[in-house]
Design an enzyme around this catalytic site. Structure first.
Site, PDB file in Angstrom:
ATOM      1  N   CYS A  45       0.873  -1.147  -0.043  1.00  0.00           N
ATOM      2  CA  CYS A  45      -0.007   0.059   0.049  1.00  0.00           C
ATOM      3  C   CYS A  45       0.801   1.103  -0.071  1.00  0.00           C
ATOM      4  O   CYS A  45       0.437   2.118  -0.576  1.00  0.00           O
ATOM      5  CB  CYS A  45      -1.036  -0.030   1.169  1.00  0.00           C
ATOM      6  SG  CYS A  45      -2.242  -1.313   1.181  1.00  0.00           S
ATOM      7  N   ASP A 139     -23.508  10.779 -11.261  1.00  0.00           N
ATOM      8  CA  ASP A 139     -24.741  10.300 -10.871  1.00  0.00           C
ATOM      9  C   ASP A 139     -24.863   9.685  -9.533  1.00  0.00           C
ATOM     10  O   ASP A 139     -25.719   9.129  -9.045  1.00  0.00           O
ATOM     11  CB  ASP A 139     -25.600   9.760 -11.973  1.00  0.00           C
ATOM     12  CG  ASP A 139     -24.607   8.373 -12.342  1.00  0.00           C
ATOM     13  OD1 ASP A 139     -23.710   8.072 -11.634  1.00  0.00           O
ATOM     14  OD2 ASP A 139     -25.368   7.566 -13.165  1.00  0.00           O
TER      15      ASP A 139
END
Length: 220
Positions: A45, A139
């Protein structure tokens, strides 16, 4: 219930390295890319967060806001950022969500509802399923979900390619073939009948099969 493509991305309020946010309000009229991590100070990470920081301008150009998540506190995120800058050459230049109570991880079905305990006591293996990428459209609908194991670093070139395809096909009634790259030929969507396609693509198309209608990528 698991999240699926075209589901509404769950909204949440959380603390981040850039202050408190409401996720939907923070998005505004942009796209958003939420990518998650099982624990701070983890090796794969660390490379991913640094890579994302270096290429953030590519996402900015596509009107995609970047936000990270890791199952630790804001203070831990800030301390980790120093290591990321030292080892990767660039500290995160986007907000990192703090999720020590696992609220967002559970909301996005990355951890079971029964997961709990002190975040500091949880190991990366406990949180190994918090290794997802969610692309969310303006959206607020989920457009892409990717899951990665802890030992496999994410390919951000592929994520950018997927963003380009999804944004193109949201604007034009086309689909992109395997291994497509921007500028390559595309496929007329199956929902477009030939009579309509003739108006949309007056220069015609090649069709090795009636259902496989290939045209140059639309330019606008």
């Amino acid at each position: 219930m698991s999240l699926r493509i075209n589901d509404e991305a769950p909204n949440f309020q959380a603390q981040t390295t850039e202050g408190p946010i409401d996720f939907h309000a923070w998005m505004g009229d942009s796209w958003a890319l939420l990518f998650s991590h099982p624990k701070d100070f983890t090796p794969v990470c660390t490379t991913e967060l640094g890579t994302m920081a270096r290429i953030k301008a590519e996402f900015d150009r596509r009107h995609v806001k970047i936000i990270g998540l890791s199952v630790d506190s804001v203070d831990d995120h800030r301390a980790w950022a120093k290591d990321i800058e030292e080892t990767q050459g660039q500290a995160p230049n986007y907000p990192m969500i703090a999720d020590p109570d696992l609220k967002v991880s559970k909301l996005y079905n990355m951890l079971p509802a029964s997961a709990g305990g002190d975040a500091k006591a949880r190991t990366p293996a406990d949180n190994q399923t918090v290794r997802c990428v969610f692309l969310v459209g303006p959206d607020r609908k989920i457009k892409l979900i990717l899951y990665y194991p802890m030992t496999t670093g994410r390919n951000f070139d592929e994520i950018l390619r997927a963003v380009d395809s999804i944004q193109l096909t949201a604007k034009h009634r086309v689909a992109t073939p395997a291994n497509w790259k921007p500028g390559g030929d595309v496929i007329i969507a199956g929902s477009v009948k030939d009579d309509e396609a003739k108006k949309m693509f007056p220069d015609g198309w090649s069709a090795p099969k009636p259902y496989l209608r290939i045209v140059p990528q639309p330019k606008s």
